[in-house]
Write a protein that holds these residues in place. Sequence first.
Motif, PDB file in Angstrom:
ATOM      1  N   GLU A 117      -4.440  15.926  -3.436  1.00  0.00           N
ATOM      2  CA  GLU A 117      -4.190  17.141  -4.206  1.00  0.00           C
ATOM      3  C   GLU A 117      -4.442  16.869  -5.688  1.00  0.00           C
ATOM      4  O   GLU A 117      -3.612  16.269  -6.358  1.00  0.00           O
ATOM      5  CB  GLU A 117      -2.746  17.605  -4.021  1.00  0.00           C
ATOM      6  CG  GLU A 117      -2.408  18.096  -2.637  1.00  0.00           C
ATOM      7  CD  GLU A 117      -0.990  18.631  -2.546  1.00  0.00           C
ATOM      8  OE1 GLU A 117      -0.768  19.795  -2.925  1.00  0.00           O
ATOM      9  OE2 GLU A 117      -0.101  17.873  -2.102  1.00  0.00           O
ATOM     10  N   PRO A 118      -5.582  17.307  -6.207  1.00  0.00           N
ATOM     11  CA  PRO A 118      -5.865  17.105  -7.629  1.00  0.00           C
ATOM     12  C   PRO A 118      -4.923  17.930  -8.497  1.00  0.00           C
ATOM     13  O   PRO A 118      -4.577  19.061  -8.152  1.00  0.00           O
ATOM     14  CB  PRO A 118      -7.309  17.572  -7.783  1.00  0.00           C
ATOM     15  CG  PRO A 118      -7.519  18.527  -6.660  1.00  0.00           C
ATOM     16  CD  PRO A 118      -6.665  18.039  -5.526  1.00  0.00           C
ATOM     17  N   GLN A 119      -4.520  17.350  -9.608  1.00  0.00           N
ATOM     18  CA  GLN A 119      -3.624  18.051 -10.529  1.00  0.00           C
ATOM     19  C   GLN A 119      -4.378  18.781 -11.636  1.00  0.00           C
ATOM     20  O   GLN A 119      -3.818  19.620 -12.330  1.00  0.00           O
ATOM     21  CB  GLN A 119      -2.646  17.051 -11.149  1.00  0.00           C
ATOM     22  CG  GLN A 119      -1.793  16.319 -10.119  1.00  0.00           C
ATOM     23  CD  GLN A 119      -1.007  17.272  -9.241  1.00  0.00           C
ATOM     24  OE1 GLN A 119      -0.244  18.102  -9.747  1.00  0.00           O
ATOM     25  NE2 GLN A 119      -1.178  17.166  -7.921  1.00  0.00           N
ATOM     26  N   ASN A 120      -5.660  18.451 -11.795  1.00  0.00           N
ATOM     27  CA  ASN A 120      -6.484  19.118 -12.794  1.00  0.00           C
ATOM     28  C   ASN A 120      -7.940  19.077 -12.339  1.00  0.00           C
ATOM     29  O   ASN A 120      -8.277  18.441 -11.326  1.00  0.00           O
ATOM     30  CB  ASN A 120      -6.320  18.468 -14.178  1.00  0.00           C
ATOM     31  CG  ASN A 120      -6.574  16.968 -14.142  1.00  0.00           C
ATOM     32  OD1 ASN A 120      -7.642  16.525 -13.724  1.00  0.00           O
ATOM     33  ND2 ASN A 120      -5.584  16.173 -14.562  1.00  0.00           N
ATOM     34  N   GLU A 121      -8.796  19.738 -13.085  1.00  0.00           N
ATOM     35  CA  GLU A 121     -10.205  19.849 -12.680  1.00  0.00           C
ATOM     36  C   GLU A 121     -10.904  18.495 -12.618  1.00  0.00           C
ATOM     37  O   GLU A 121     -11.713  18.252 -11.721  1.00  0.00           O
ATOM     38  CB  GLU A 121     -10.936  20.784 -13.648  1.00  0.00           C
ATOM     39  CG  GLU A 121     -10.466  22.238 -13.565  1.00  0.00           C
ATOM     40  CD  GLU A 121     -11.247  23.163 -14.470  1.00  0.00           C
ATOM     41  OE1 GLU A 121     -12.293  22.741 -14.992  1.00  0.00           O
ATOM     42  OE2 GLU A 121     -10.814  24.315 -14.650  1.00  0.00           O
ATOM     43  N   ALA A 122     -10.607  17.604 -13.546  1.00  0.00           N
ATOM     44  CA  ALA A 122     -11.262  16.294 -13.575  1.00  0.00           C
ATOM     45  C   ALA A 122     -10.964  15.501 -12.311  1.00  0.00           C
ATOM     46  O   ALA A 122     -11.805  14.724 -11.830  1.00  0.00           O
ATOM     47  CB  ALA A 122     -10.823  15.515 -14.809  1.00  0.00           C
ATOM     48  N   GLN A 123      -9.781  15.700 -11.759  1.00  0.00           N
ATOM     49  CA  GLN A 123      -9.387  14.935 -10.580  1.00  0.00           C
ATOM     50  C   GLN A 123     -10.090  15.390  -9.300  1.00  0.00           C
ATOM     51  O   GLN A 123     -10.038  14.677  -8.298  1.00  0.00           O
ATOM     52  CB  GLN A 123      -7.868  14.997 -10.389  1.00  0.00           C
ATOM     53  CG  GLN A 123      -7.101  14.175 -11.404  1.00  0.00           C
ATOM     54  CD  GLN A 123      -5.608  14.167 -11.126  1.00  0.00           C
ATOM     55  OE1 GLN A 123      -5.121  14.786 -10.190  1.00  0.00           O
ATOM     56  NE2 GLN A 123      -4.873  13.471 -11.977  1.00  0.00           N
TER      57      GLN A 123
END
Length: 331
Positions: free
Chosen positions: A63-69
């Motif tokens: 589960e990415p926490q932001n777009e970069a992840q």
Amino acid sequence: MKKSILKLTTLALAVSSFNVLAAAKPAVIYDTTGKFDKSFNEAVYQNGVKVMNAEGNKVREFEPQNEAQREQGLRRLASRGFTPIVAVGFNMVSAVDKVATEFPNIHFVVLDSVVNKPNVQSIIFKEHEGSFLVGAIAAKYSKSDVVGFVGGMDIPLIRKFECGYEQGAKFANPNIKVLANMTGSTGAAFNDPAKGSELAKAQFSKGADVIYAAAGGTGLGVYQAAADAGKYAIGVDSNQNHLHPGTMLTSMVKKVGQAAYKSWHDEMDGTWKAGVTVLGLEDNALDYAIDQYNKDLITPEVKTYVEGIKADIISGKIKVHDYTTDNTCKF
């Protein structure tokens, strides 16, 4: 000699089958709204991941926490040999396109968009067909002859929901008025319940008495506003009928979890294929939801009426225009 060849052939097939099964390491990367968004991502989790896990086929989740992840997480899963990796949502397109190039031997699946790579399976849906069904239901239950639509990010995909809904509503009632608003122009538009509530209240003030939300987490604000106003709302992607029983008229269910599940199993069976897969009513990939929470709302007469519409769409008798073919809503 023939027996020896047969034994060797059988052994080779067994080893080949074992290698296919051994190679399958299912994984999923959700969008930043997370797997418990009560909508699109959660549909993948509830109806795909949990089913796989229950079968003993553990799915690795990220589960990415932001777009970069998004890109970082996808690359991490690929580097550890997970395959196929299901990327949830059109926001994953750029990351999938880049990482799939870096890992040509890993299989990727992108839901709701297309990435043209030899190791990518793109799964898209005929959301306009399912939205047509719930549009017809909305028109049947509207007493004011005004219904509403609240979309998330203003992109062709969400316009596709809106256009299908409007076509269905006007098919059932040519005199009905459809109010429509989009929440915003960035990904944040799918996670803004306060804005969803504000837009719903504005539409209710203009006479709408049923609102369909295709807005991810933003829809939660729409549903709450409908409950507070004593009006009807229609959910999307997951079956959201349970959120406000008595308020949720139905949900336009998009079976993304089952699509992910099939792709993982295809890898295990050795039948996984890259390319574009388009799923609609004829594939049982979309539907309207009736369960214990709304069974007393949807009358037998309305159900029969909508089932007839569904059959006519599948047969081609009713043609639902797809907004994304020409960026217009024709009907």
